[in-house]
Design a protein around this motif. Structure first.
Motif, mmCIF file in Angstrom:
data_model
loop_
_atom_site.group_PDB
_atom_site.id
_atom_site.type_symbol
_atom_site.label_atom_id
_atom_site.label_comp_id
_atom_site.label_asym_id
_atom_site.label_seq_id
_atom_site.Cartn_x
_atom_site.Cartn_y
_atom_site.Cartn_z
ATOM 1 N N ASP A 46 31.682 38.097 40.945
ATOM 2 C CA ASP A 46 32.648 39.118 40.530
ATOM 3 C C ASP A 46 33.413 39.676 41.722
ATOM 4 O OD1 ASP A 46 32.074 38.863 37.843
ATOM 5 O OD2 ASP A 46 30.565 40.463 37.843
ATOM 6 N N ALA A 47 32.739 39.824 42.851
ATOM 7 C CA ALA A 47 33.413 40.306 44.060
ATOM 8 C C ALA A 47 34.465 39.296 44.518
ATOM 9 C CB ALA A 47 32.394 40.569 45.164
ATOM 10 N N GLU A 48 34.160 37.999 44.403
ATOM 11 C CA GLU A 48 35.136 36.967 44.763
ATOM 12 C C GLU A 48 36.337 37.019 43.822
ATOM 13 O OE1 GLU A 48 32.977 33.290 44.803
ATOM 14 O OE2 GLU A 48 31.992 33.775 46.708
ATOM 15 N N ARG A 49 36.086 37.274 42.539
ATOM 16 C CA ARG A 49 37.192 37.404 41.580
ATOM 17 C C ARG A 49 38.089 38.576 41.956
ATOM 18 N NH1 ARG A 49 33.246 36.485 36.843
ATOM 19 N NH2 ARG A 49 33.312 34.238 36.652
ATOM 20 N N PHE A 50 37.468 39.666 42.398
ATOM 21 C CA PHE A 50 38.249 40.811 42.852
ATOM 22 C C PHE A 50 39.076 40.436 44.073
ATOM 23 C CE2 PHE A 50 37.136 44.442 40.317
ATOM 24 C CZ PHE A 50 38.130 45.340 40.639
ATOM 25 N N GLY A 51 38.509 39.604 44.944
ATOM 26 C CA GLY A 51 39.255 39.145 46.115
ATOM 27 C C GLY A 51 40.483 38.342 45.720
ATOM 28 N N PHE A 57 45.697 44.763 39.044
ATOM 29 C CA PHE A 57 44.737 44.948 40.124
ATOM 30 C C PHE A 57 44.365 46.420 40.286
ATOM 31 C CE2 PHE A 57 44.011 46.001 44.616
ATOM 32 C CZ PHE A 57 42.806 45.342 44.792
ATOM 33 N N VAL A 58 45.365 47.305 40.312
ATOM 34 C CA VAL A 58 45.092 48.735 40.513
ATOM 35 C C VAL A 58 44.303 49.294 39.330
ATOM 36 C CG1 VAL A 58 46.151 51.023 40.772
ATOM 37 C CG2 VAL A 58 47.031 49.083 42.076
ATOM 38 N N GLU A 59 44.628 48.859 38.125
ATOM 39 C CA GLU A 59 43.850 49.312 36.961
ATOM 40 C C GLU A 59 42.399 48.861 37.071
ATOM 41 O OE1 GLU A 59 46.166 47.732 33.733
ATOM 42 O OE2 GLU A 59 47.538 49.454 33.711
ATOM 43 N N GLN A 60 42.177 47.619 37.489
ATOM 44 C CA GLN A 60 40.814 47.124 37.679
ATOM 45 C C GLN A 60 40.099 47.880 38.790
ATOM 46 O OE1 GLN A 60 39.181 44.539 35.905
ATOM 47 N NE2 GLN A 60 40.885 44.950 34.513
ATOM 48 N N LEU A 61 40.825 48.179 39.873
ATOM 49 C CA LEU A 61 40.258 48.924 40.992
ATOM 50 C C LEU A 61 39.859 50.336 40.541
ATOM 51 C CD1 LEU A 61 39.866 48.149 44.000
ATOM 52 C CD2 LEU A 61 41.962 49.406 44.480
#
Length: 164
Positions: free
Chosen positions: A75-80, A18-22
Protein backbone atom coordinates in the motif's frame (compact mmCIF):
# COMPACT_ATOMS: atom_id res chain seq x y z
CA UNK A 1 -14.05 14.48 4.35
CA UNK A 2 -14.86 16.32 7.52
CA UNK A 3 -13.24 19.57 8.49
CA UNK A 4 -11.13 19.98 5.36
CA UNK A 5 -11.28 23.12 3.29
CA UNK A 6 -12.42 22.64 -0.29
CA UNK A 7 -9.69 21.95 -2.82
CA UNK A 8 -9.28 24.40 -5.71
CA UNK A 9 -11.57 23.64 -8.65
CA UNK A 10 -8.74 23.88 -11.20
CA UNK A 11 -6.65 21.05 -9.70
CA UNK A 12 -5.73 18.27 -12.11
CA UNK A 13 -7.58 15.02 -11.29
CA UNK A 14 -4.34 13.22 -10.33
CA UNK A 15 -3.52 15.91 -7.78
CA UNK A 16 -7.07 16.02 -6.42
CA UNK A 17 -7.19 12.23 -6.02
CA UNK A 18 -3.77 12.13 -4.35
CA UNK A 19 -4.56 14.93 -1.88
CA UNK A 20 -7.92 13.36 -1.02
CA UNK A 21 -6.18 10.03 -0.36
CA UNK A 22 -3.49 11.80 1.68
CA UNK A 23 -6.20 13.51 3.75
CA UNK A 24 -7.91 10.18 4.40
CA UNK A 25 -4.62 8.64 5.44
CA UNK A 26 -3.93 11.55 7.82
CA UNK A 27 -7.46 11.25 9.27
CA UNK A 28 -6.87 7.51 9.73
CA UNK A 29 -3.94 8.27 12.04
CA UNK A 30 -6.16 10.35 14.33
CA UNK A 31 -3.33 12.85 14.72
CA UNK A 32 -3.65 16.61 14.58
CA UNK A 33 -1.35 18.54 12.26
CA UNK A 34 0.74 19.53 15.29
CA UNK A 35 1.08 15.90 16.40
CA UNK A 36 1.81 14.80 12.83
CA UNK A 37 4.49 17.47 12.60
CA UNK A 38 6.00 16.26 15.88
CA UNK A 39 6.14 12.66 14.62
CA UNK A 40 7.68 13.55 11.24
CA UNK A 41 10.41 15.87 10.01
CA UNK A 42 7.77 18.23 8.58
CA UNK A 43 6.12 21.14 10.41
CA UNK A 44 2.43 21.71 11.03
CA UNK A 45 2.43 24.47 8.40
CA UNK A 46 4.12 22.19 5.86
CA UNK A 47 1.46 19.50 6.40
CA UNK A 48 -1.19 22.20 6.07
CA UNK A 49 0.21 23.17 2.65
CA UNK A 50 0.48 19.53 1.52
CA UNK A 51 -3.04 18.60 2.65
CA UNK A 52 -4.59 21.70 1.06
CA UNK A 53 -2.81 21.20 -2.27
CA UNK A 54 -0.91 24.48 -2.16
CA UNK A 55 2.44 22.65 -2.33
CA UNK A 56 3.36 19.10 -3.30
CA UNK A 57 4.73 17.08 -0.40
CA UNK A 58 8.21 15.58 -0.60
CA UNK A 59 8.26 11.82 -1.19
CA UNK A 60 9.79 11.41 2.28
CA UNK A 61 6.80 13.16 3.90
CA UNK A 62 4.41 10.78 2.17
CA UNK A 63 6.54 7.80 3.26
CA UNK A 64 6.53 9.08 6.85
CA UNK A 65 2.73 9.42 6.84
CA UNK A 66 2.36 5.92 5.37
CA UNK A 67 4.60 4.54 8.12
CA UNK A 68 2.70 6.35 10.89
CA UNK A 69 -0.63 5.18 9.45
CA UNK A 70 0.65 1.60 9.51
CA UNK A 71 0.39 0.89 5.78
CA UNK A 72 2.02 -2.30 4.59
CA UNK A 73 4.76 -2.17 1.95
CA UNK A 74 2.41 -2.78 -0.98
CA UNK A 75 0.00 0.00 0.00
CA UNK A 76 2.89 2.37 0.72
CA UNK A 77 4.29 1.65 -2.76
CA UNK A 78 0.86 2.41 -4.26
CA UNK A 79 0.92 5.73 -2.44
CA UNK A 80 4.36 6.35 -3.94
CA UNK A 81 2.94 5.80 -7.42
CA UNK A 82 0.03 8.17 -6.68
CA UNK A 83 2.59 10.72 -5.46
CA UNK A 84 4.61 10.42 -8.72
CA UNK A 85 1.48 10.92 -10.84
CA UNK A 86 0.37 13.89 -8.74
CA UNK A 87 3.78 15.61 -8.78
CA UNK A 88 3.95 15.25 -12.58
CA UNK A 89 0.54 16.91 -12.90
CA UNK A 90 0.96 19.46 -10.08
CA UNK A 91 0.42 23.02 -11.30
CA UNK A 92 3.70 24.91 -11.55
CA UNK A 93 3.97 28.49 -10.32
CA UNK A 94 4.28 31.15 -13.01
CA UNK A 95 7.86 31.56 -14.27
CA UNK A 96 9.82 34.67 -13.40
CA UNK A 97 10.20 37.16 -16.29
CA UNK A 98 13.95 36.44 -16.71
CA UNK A 99 13.31 32.71 -16.87
CA UNK A 100 10.46 33.13 -19.33
CA UNK A 101 12.75 35.05 -21.66
CA UNK A 102 15.23 32.21 -21.93
CA UNK A 103 16.14 31.22 -18.41
CA UNK A 104 19.53 31.27 -16.74
CA UNK A 105 22.33 30.16 -18.97
CA UNK A 106 25.98 29.45 -18.35
CA UNK A 107 28.90 31.27 -19.95
CA UNK A 108 28.55 29.21 -23.14
CA UNK A 109 24.78 29.74 -23.37
CA UNK A 110 23.94 26.30 -21.98
CA UNK A 111 21.37 25.65 -19.28
CA UNK A 112 22.71 24.43 -15.97
CA UNK A 113 21.18 20.95 -15.83
CA UNK A 114 21.61 20.62 -12.06
CA UNK A 115 19.71 23.83 -11.24
CA UNK A 116 17.10 22.96 -13.86
CA UNK A 117 16.63 19.53 -12.23
CA UNK A 118 16.07 21.24 -8.88
CA UNK A 119 13.54 23.69 -10.23
CA UNK A 120 11.68 20.95 -12.07
CA UNK A 121 11.26 18.92 -8.86
CA UNK A 122 9.50 21.05 -6.23
CA UNK A 123 9.75 18.27 -3.68
CA UNK A 124 13.53 18.36 -3.24
CA UNK A 125 14.49 19.90 0.09
CA UNK A 126 16.28 23.23 0.12
CA UNK A 127 19.53 21.63 1.29
CA UNK A 128 19.73 19.62 -1.95
CA UNK A 129 19.60 22.79 -4.04
CA UNK A 130 22.78 23.21 -6.07
CA UNK A 131 24.91 26.18 -5.00
CA UNK A 132 24.36 29.30 -7.03
CA UNK A 133 27.43 30.63 -8.77
CA UNK A 134 28.50 34.15 -7.92
CA UNK A 135 28.67 36.56 -10.83
CA UNK A 136 32.21 37.12 -12.13
CA UNK A 137 32.11 40.73 -10.84
CA UNK A 138 31.61 39.38 -7.33
CA UNK A 139 34.63 37.08 -7.75
CA UNK A 140 36.78 40.05 -8.81
CA UNK A 141 35.59 42.07 -5.83
CA UNK A 142 36.49 39.24 -3.44
CA UNK A 143 39.93 38.91 -5.04
CA UNK A 144 40.56 42.65 -4.75
CA UNK A 145 39.50 42.60 -1.07
CA UNK A 146 41.84 39.68 -0.34
CA UNK A 147 44.77 41.42 -2.06
CA UNK A 148 44.07 44.63 -0.16
CA UNK A 149 44.06 42.69 3.12
CA UNK A 150 47.41 41.08 2.27
CA UNK A 151 48.86 44.51 1.41
CA UNK A 152 47.66 46.01 4.71
CA UNK A 153 49.17 43.08 6.64
CA UNK A 154 52.50 43.46 4.81
CA UNK A 155 52.57 47.20 5.54
CA UNK A 156 51.81 46.53 9.20
CA UNK A 157 54.60 43.94 9.34
CA UNK A 158 57.04 46.33 7.64
CA UNK A 159 56.08 49.08 10.07
CA UNK A 160 56.61 46.77 13.05
CA UNK A 161 60.04 45.70 11.75
CA UNK A 162 61.09 49.33 11.05
CA UNK A 163 60.05 50.57 14.48
CA UNK A 164 62.10 47.84 16.09
Amino acid sequence: MSGWQALPDDLPPEVRHFVEQLRQLKDRTGLSLVALGARTAYSKSSWHRYLNATQPPPRQAVAALCRIAGLDTTDAERFGVRWELAVEAWPRPAAEPARAAGGERGERGERDEESERYEDDPTLPWWDEPPKERPSGMNRLLLAAALLLVLVLLLALAGAVASG
